[in-house]
Design a protein around this motif. Structure first.
Motif, PDB file in Angstrom:
ATOM      1  N   HIS A  45      49.422  27.110  56.612  1.00 34.92           N
ATOM      2  CA  HIS A  45      48.870  26.163  55.641  1.00 34.92           C
ATOM      3  C   HIS A  45      47.686  26.780  54.894  1.00 34.92           C
ATOM      4  O   HIS A  45      47.578  26.682  53.674  1.00 34.92           O
ATOM      5  CB  HIS A  45      48.437  24.881  56.359  1.00 34.92           C
ATOM      6  N   GLN A  46      46.841  27.456  55.655  1.00 31.46           N
ATOM      7  CA  GLN A  46      45.689  28.131  55.038  1.00 31.46           C
ATOM      8  C   GLN A  46      46.156  29.224  54.075  1.00 31.46           C
ATOM      9  O   GLN A  46      45.632  29.361  52.972  1.00 31.46           O
ATOM     10  CB  GLN A  46      44.810  28.734  56.144  1.00 31.46           C
ATOM     11  N   VAL A  47      47.155  29.975  54.511  1.00 30.76           N
ATOM     12  CA  VAL A  47      47.689  31.038  53.645  1.00 30.76           C
ATOM     13  C   VAL A  47      48.265  30.430  52.362  1.00 30.76           C
ATOM     14  O   VAL A  47      48.054  30.947  51.258  1.00 30.76           O
ATOM     15  CB  VAL A  47      48.749  31.868  54.392  1.00 30.76           C
ATOM     16  N   MET A  48      48.956  29.307  52.488  1.00 30.53           N
ATOM     17  CA  MET A  48      49.565  28.660  51.314  1.00 30.53           C
ATOM     18  C   MET A  48      48.493  28.213  50.314  1.00 30.53           C
ATOM     19  O   MET A  48      48.631  28.430  49.098  1.00 30.53           O
ATOM     20  CB  MET A  48      50.389  27.454  51.774  1.00 30.53           C
ATOM     21  N   LEU A  49      47.412  27.627  50.811  1.00 32.30           N
ATOM     22  CA  LEU A  49      46.358  27.172  49.899  1.00 32.30           C
ATOM     23  C   LEU A  49      45.645  28.352  49.246  1.00 32.30           C
ATOM     24  O   LEU A  49      45.306  28.323  48.061  1.00 32.30           O
ATOM     25  CB  LEU A  49      45.350  26.291  50.650  1.00 32.30           C
ATOM     26  N   LEU A  50      45.419  29.405  50.041  1.00 32.23           N
ATOM     27  CA  LEU A  50      44.799  30.607  49.480  1.00 32.23           C
ATOM     28  C   LEU A  50      45.688  31.235  48.412  1.00 32.23           C
ATOM     29  O   LEU A  50      45.218  31.705  47.380  1.00 32.23           O
ATOM     30  CB  LEU A  50      44.548  31.635  50.585  1.00 32.23           C
ATOM     31  N   PRO A  56      34.138  42.492  47.159  1.00 27.77           N
ATOM     32  CA  PRO A  56      34.448  41.424  46.198  1.00 27.77           C
ATOM     33  C   PRO A  56      33.334  41.250  45.168  1.00 27.77           C
ATOM     34  O   PRO A  56      33.611  41.041  43.985  1.00 27.77           O
ATOM     35  CB  PRO A  56      34.553  40.175  47.077  1.00 27.77           C
ATOM     36  N   MET A  57      32.074  41.336  45.636  1.00 26.75           N
ATOM     37  CA  MET A  57      30.962  41.105  44.712  1.00 26.75           C
ATOM     38  C   MET A  57      30.968  42.139  43.598  1.00 26.75           C
ATOM     39  O   MET A  57      30.784  41.819  42.419  1.00 26.75           O
ATOM     40  CB  MET A  57      29.623  41.163  45.482  1.00 26.75           C
ATOM     41  N   TYR A  83      41.791  38.840  47.327  1.00 21.93           N
ATOM     42  CA  TYR A  83      41.099  40.078  47.705  1.00 21.93           C
ATOM     43  C   TYR A  83      41.572  40.533  49.087  1.00 21.93           C
ATOM     44  O   TYR A  83      41.814  41.716  49.318  1.00 21.93           O
ATOM     45  CB  TYR A  83      39.584  39.870  47.689  1.00 21.93           C
ATOM     46  N   THR A  84      41.664  39.565  49.991  1.00 23.40           N
ATOM     47  CA  THR A  84      42.197  39.856  51.324  1.00 23.40           C
ATOM     48  C   THR A  84      43.697  39.558  51.300  1.00 23.40           C
ATOM     49  O   THR A  84      44.103  38.506  50.831  1.00 23.40           O
ATOM     50  CB  THR A  84      41.503  38.968  52.368  1.00 23.40           C
ATOM     51  N   THR A  85      44.491  40.493  51.777  1.00 23.08           N
ATOM     52  CA  THR A  85      45.944  40.281  51.735  1.00 23.08           C
ATOM     53  C   THR A  85      46.339  39.157  52.685  1.00 23.08           C
ATOM     54  O   THR A  85      45.619  38.855  53.646  1.00 23.08           O
ATOM     55  CB  THR A  85      46.704  41.552  52.154  1.00 23.08           C
ATOM     56  N   GLU A  86      47.502  38.584  52.419  1.00 17.04           N
ATOM     57  CA  GLU A  86      47.964  37.499  53.291  1.00 17.04           C
ATOM     58  C   GLU A  86      48.137  37.997  54.719  1.00 17.04           C
ATOM     59  O   GLU A  86      47.831  37.278  55.677  1.00 17.04           O
ATOM     60  CB  GLU A  86      49.277  36.918  52.751  1.00 17.04           C
ATOM     61  N   ALA A  87      48.604  39.214  54.869  1.00 22.11           N
ATOM     62  CA  ALA A  87      48.778  39.763  56.223  1.00 22.11           C
ATOM     63  C   ALA A  87      47.426  39.840  56.934  1.00 22.11           C
ATOM     64  O   ALA A  87      47.310  39.512  58.122  1.00 22.11           O
ATOM     65  CB  ALA A  87      49.423  41.140  56.152  1.00 22.11           C
ATOM     66  N   ALA A  94      35.531  42.127  62.691  1.00 20.77           N
ATOM     67  CA  ALA A  94      35.385  43.110  61.623  1.00 20.77           C
ATOM     68  C   ALA A  94      35.351  42.498  60.233  1.00 20.77           C
ATOM     69  O   ALA A  94      34.763  43.054  59.327  1.00 20.77           O
ATOM     70  CB  ALA A  94      36.563  44.096  61.693  1.00 20.77           C
ATOM     71  N   GLY A  95      35.974  41.359  60.063  1.00 20.48           N
ATOM     72  CA  GLY A  95      36.199  40.862  58.719  1.00 20.48           C
ATOM     73  C   GLY A  95      34.981  40.216  58.096  1.00 20.48           C
ATOM     74  O   GLY A  95      34.101  39.715  58.776  1.00 20.48           O
ATOM     75  N   ALA A  96      34.979  40.205  56.755  1.00 17.86           N
ATOM     76  CA  ALA A  96      33.901  39.543  56.035  1.00 17.86           C
ATOM     77  C   ALA A  96      33.945  38.055  56.359  1.00 17.86           C
ATOM     78  O   ALA A  96      34.991  37.443  56.380  1.00 17.86           O
ATOM     79  CB  ALA A  96      34.078  39.763  54.542  1.00 17.86           C
TER      80      ALA A  96
END
Lengths: 277, 414
Positions: free
Chosen positions: A187-192, B133-134, B292-296, B310-312
């Motif tokens: 769901h989060q991925v879909m909204l993003l 991103p900034m 900016y961040t991939t779905e994966a 590790a992630g922002a």
């Protein structure tokens, strides 16, 4: 090539009471990726392209429209129900994808409603394929830019903040929450993805250059705008109307934000139905 | 191991109430806070500090790229690197780096980095970041949804521009150039070593492994928080059948050396609190542009504790009090022996052979910076040099011209 795979869908839940029956769901392909199409109602055909954040459910707005019209809601690639935004690189690609989507969903030649990003693409469809769109109802389209009244940066927001979208952000946030039994990650991925899709089309200023093309929009057009739109100043309604060649009506939706079809579904739907009668 | 001296070039006069009065240090930072005459002074101080580090025997000196940023005054690291190339002899010039998707055409980067490699006599390390991103999406208006695809295409174009014998046509998805034929070409063949500054994305690790590039984890939060990320990196290398050569990996660490730990606690408190309090006052509105961040990576971040660390935006809040900053390992401080011990732990626990050291941070003065560098070079460096080198070869280090072939810049007349 655009292919169509019809699939009978299940009933969707309505957000404001009662089970809604007979919303059918099928899938069409645009650029080789699937896009969902919802349909309900009887009467003359009406296509609806929903933007920001897209069709999360068969909403009160769609329900109201379907009381008088056969409403067909194709999902724009990248918005909920649609994939393939990542195959679309430039504005010409977006226009082609929109024309493909409208044809595949079977709404070519019908009246068309577009909201927000969906309105931006609906305008382009009418400009580039005048025969594809009959009358056009637009709710708060992106595409113009005025230095003296800039469009707010929709993406410079804290994660989860939807206050730029709606005059009732808590209500919108609740509607965007994970549905019961839904996968919270997906769901989060879909909204993003929906937000990314809007960015892909409109980043960074939302100016699509449509100002140079609006004179080619000759359709009868209704422009609706939430008086409390925090993203695009409501004065943009007049700017669009002045540039469109076709007969154009502007109406303000009092108290509503950018997502006026969400904030004031009855008022927006009724204004559209009245325009189309 | 390699010990590199890294400068961020922070504006050192942000007001005490910066956090309270200003939304952030980046993108929309108030230009009224900036005095260009003061920047003249600190630019020259900073370049003195970098040159001084080279004289002290650091293996490399590092610069990087930021835009509209109060803690990074190097929109063009190549400008700084070019002066360093002239005024240093042996240190590697580590440009960490140029954000590939920001340049149109990216051939510009192939040209400027080739110039740097030629001016320096083959001492360039070419860093290829995506960019934050900034920097990329907000300050430079790049579309976050296409940024990574543009980055990879720019990379392919630059590498071909460096290695293709013949002029060629580039008909890419994002870049179209009828004639690509860069003059000059890099001295280093087939090209300068490539280092990839990155966060904790598995995709970046895999790409570094596939391309045989150095993965450099440039975190401001020290080795304790970096451990999970680097373990993730090495586990991925195992999966991919790559060896655990520590020179495949770079890591950034803040360091403050003094004669005693007590003195270090006194000397480095203010600059550390300035950095973590004011310089890292980043408006979260600019931290996460969609796409900016991939779905994966989004899925992995939600699912995996490794990626959260590790992630922002993930992980615990940033410590701003010096005791906490030290306790959490953001800044390694102490006597030379204590610092050497800790850095040996950093290098071995993270298995990192290319260590980048921030010995100037926050509003640290030139005098203290040089003191820090000198103590490090004279008393810490000898304890760390040679680490890993018996067992592993550093295939990702510049191969300059022999000293007899190198030009002798004319001394600067006073």
């Amino acid at each position: 090539m655009v292919a169509e795979a019809a699939r009978l869908g299940s009933a969707r839940r309505a957000s404001s009471g009662g089970v809604v029956s007979a919303v059918s769901e099928r899938s069409v392909e645009v650029n080789g990726r699937p896009c969902r199409v919802w349909e309900k109602g009887d009467g003359p055909l009406l296509g609806v392209l929903l933007g920001a954040p897209g069709a999360l459910e068969w909403s009160p707005f769609l329900e109201r429209l379907s009381a008088e019209r056969r409403v067909v809601v194709p999902s724009i690639p990248g918005f909920p129900g649609g994939l393939g935004h990542d195959r679309i690189d430039g504005h010409v690609d977006w226009i082609a994808a929109t024309l493909d989507l409208l044809e595949a969903a079977g709404v070519a030649g019908a009246d068309l409603v577009g909201t927000s990003v969906g309105a931006t693409l609906s305008m382009e469809a009418a400009i580039f394929a005048p025969g594809l769109v009959r009358r056009l109802a637009l709710v708060a389209p992106f595409g113009l830019w005025e230095d003296s009244e800039p469009v707010t940066d929709a993406w410079a927001v804290r994660p989860g903040d939807v206050s730029l979208l709606s005059a009732a952000p808590e209500k919108l946030a609740a509607a965007m929450a994970v549905p019961e039994g839904g996968d919270p990650i997906e769901h989060q991925v879909m909204l993003l993805r929906a937000s990314e899709t809007a960015a892909r089309l409109l980043w960074p200023t939302t100016d699509t250059g449509v100002a140079k093309r609006l004179h080619r929009l000759r359709n009868e057009t209704l422009i609706l705008w939430g008086s409390e739109d925090r993203l695009i100043p409501a004065s943009y309604a007049k700017r669009f109307a002045n540039a469109i060649s076709g007969p154009t009506i502007v109406r303000s939706i009092e108290g509503a934000g950018h997502a006026a079809w969400f904030d004031a579904p009855e008022a927006v739907a009724d204004a559209i139905l009245e325009f189309l009668r | 191991m390699k010990l590199c001296w890294f400068h961020l070039m922070p504006y050192t006069d942000l007001p005490d109430d910066f956090r309270e009065k200003h939304p952030g240090v980046w993108v929309d930072i108030d230009s009224g806070l900036l005095d260009p005459a003061f920047v003249h002074t600190i630019y020259n101080d900073f370049m003195d500090e970098l040159e001084h580090a080279a004289e002290q025997g650091f293996d490399g000196i590092c610069v990087n790229e930021h835009h509209s940023n109060g803690y990074g005054l190097m929109p063009s690291p190549n400008l700084i690197a070019s002066t360093l190339a002239r005024r240093t002899r042996d240190a590697a010039i580590v440009v960490m780096g140029n954000s590939l998707a920001l340049y149109n055409p990216p051939t510009r980067i192939a040209e400027e980095m080739a110039m740097l490699d030629c001016i320096s006599g083959g001492r360039l390390v070419a860093g290829f970041p995506v960019g934050t991103p900034m920097d990329t999406c907000y300050a430079y208006g790049q579309n976050p949804s296409t940024l990574r695809d543009r980055y990879y295409e720019a990379h392919d174009l630059i590498m071909k521009a460096w290695t293709s014998r013949e002029p060629f046509t580039w008909n890419g998805r994002f870049n179209k150039q009828r004639y690509v034929n860069v003059w000059p070409r890099p001295i280093q063949k087939p090209h300068p070593p490539i280092w990839i500054p990155g966060g904790g994305s598995v995709e970046t690790w895999r790409w570094c492994a596939e391309m045989d590039y150095v993965y450099a984890y440039l975190s401001y939060f020290g080795y304790k928080r970096g451990l999970a990320t680097m373990q993730g990196f090495w586990n991925e290398m195992d999966e991919l059948g790559k060896d655990r050569n520590p020179f495949r990996a770079g890591f950034l660490q803040f360091v403050g050396v003094a004669d005693t730990r007590e003195e270090a606690m006194k000397l480095y408190r203010e600059p550390a609190e300035y950095f973590y309090g004011r310089c890292l006052h980043i408006d979260p509105r600019f931290a996460a542009p969609p796409g900016y961040t991939t779905e994966a990576s989004v899925r992995a971040r939600v699912r995996s504790m490794v990626s959260q660390a590790a992630g922002a935006g993930g992980g615990p809040a940033i410590a701003q009090d010096f005791d906490q900053i030290v306790e959490q390992g953001y800044v390694v401080i102490g006597s030379p022996d204590e610092v050497a011990d800790q850095l040996r732990t950093v290098a071995t626990s993270l298995n990192v052979g290319q260590l980048m050291l921030l010995l100037q941070f926050g509003n640290m003065s030139k005098e203290l910076t040089m003191h820090n560098s000198e103590l490090f070079a004279s008393k810490v460096m000898p304890q760390l040099q040679g680490l890993f080198e018996d067992e592993w070869e550093n295939e990702w280090w510049p191969k300059p011209l022999a000293s007899g072939r190198r030009a002798e810049p004319r001394p600067v007349a006073s």
